[in-house]
Design a protein around this motif. Structure first.
Motif, short mmCIF file in Angstrom:
data_model
loop_
_atom_site.label_atom_id
_atom_site.label_comp_id
_atom_site.label_asym_id
_atom_site.label_seq_id
_atom_site.Cartn_x
_atom_site.Cartn_y
_atom_site.Cartn_z
N ALA A 250 -2.57 11.46 -3.57
CA ALA A 250 -2.46 10.00 -3.54
C ALA A 250 -2.09 9.44 -4.91
N ARG A 251 -2.70 9.98 -5.95
CA ARG A 251 -2.39 9.50 -7.30
C ARG A 251 -0.94 9.78 -7.67
N GLY B 122 -5.16 1.31 -3.79
CA GLY B 122 -3.76 1.07 -3.45
C GLY B 122 -3.17 2.09 -2.50
N CYS B 123 -3.99 3.03 -2.05
CA CYS B 123 -3.50 4.07 -1.14
C CYS B 123 -4.21 4.00 0.21
N ALA C 149 -8.56 12.68 3.89
CA ALA C 149 -8.40 11.23 4.02
C ALA C 149 -9.40 10.49 3.14
N GLU C 150 -10.63 11.00 3.06
CA GLU C 150 -11.62 10.39 2.18
C GLU C 150 -11.14 10.39 0.73
N MET D 222 0.83 -1.21 0.00
CA MET D 222 0.00 0.00 0.00
C MET D 222 0.87 1.25 0.00
N CYS D 223 0.37 2.27 -0.68
CA CYS D 223 1.02 3.58 -0.67
C CYS D 223 0.46 4.35 0.54
#
Length: 203
Positions: free
Chosen positions: A196-197, A31-32, A23-24, A1-2
């Motif tokens: 995240a991306r 994967g994050c 966070a949402e 996980m990232c």
């Protein structure tokens, strides 16, 4: 996980609500993983009580306190801070001032770093707070990530709202009476997913 770490300070809960929205957004990216932590408090309960912030602090007591080592273990870090005279709050500054060993070892070099903020008024220093925060991220060698205009919520003029290409933000009101709006929370979610991306690609 990232692992995307969201490190914040919130006196009355506004930045905490924004952190939850960030966070949402992180969790929307497969994967994050989003991890929320708060920086250590520097004020006594007596002082917090006089400022009318003790109850809000108690409501956030379940959030783990961040250590400097938490930064090194994350793949990306999103910082949240209220504005104090156009800059980050003292609690966040003290936390970051303890990261000298991370700088020496280059532990944060190449990691995405992003910032969201709040202020009492519309022009209370949201942008200057985020931009001045970026200086610390750059000294640590981080990859600075903002809130792109692809988030259309910062283009509208139909309402008073936070949010800029530098990062999501919210307006709390002079007495903390205003909670983050739907648009401001949407900006925070977008920023979380955006970071995240990028983190996933870099990882």
């Amino acid at each position: 996980m990232c692992k995307v770490l969201i490190v914040y300070y919130s006196m009355y809960g506004h930045i905490y609500k924004m952190a939850e929205a960030v966070a949402e957004g992180v969790r929307e990216v497969a994967g994050c993983e989003a991890i929320i932590k708060r920086v250590p408090e520097t004020l006594s309960d007596e002082v917090l009580g006089m400022m009318g912030a003790l109850e809000a602090q108690k409501s956030m007591a379940h959030i783990p306190v961040a250590t400097v080592d938490d930064l090194a273990g994350a793949d990306a870090i999103i910082f949240g801070t209220p504005t104090r005279f156009g800059n980050m709050c003292g609690q966040m500054r003290q936390y970051l001032d303890a990261t000298g060993q991370l700088w020496m070892s280059g532990a944060l070099v190449g990691k995405p770093g992003s910032v969201f903020a709040s202020s009492a008024t519309q022009h209370g220093g949201q942008e200057s707070t985020i931009l001045s925060f970026h200086t610390t991220l750059l000294h640590q060698g981080m990859v600075v990530v903002g809130l792109p205009y692809a988030f259309a919520g910062q283009m509208g003029i139909s309402e008073i709202t936070g949010g800029s290409p530098y990062g999501a933000s919210t307006i709390a009101g002079g007495k903390g009476e205003r909670l983050p709006s739907d648009n401001e929370l949407a900006g925070a979610r977008y920023q979380g997913a955006h970071v995240a991306r990028i983190a996933l690609k870099l990882k």
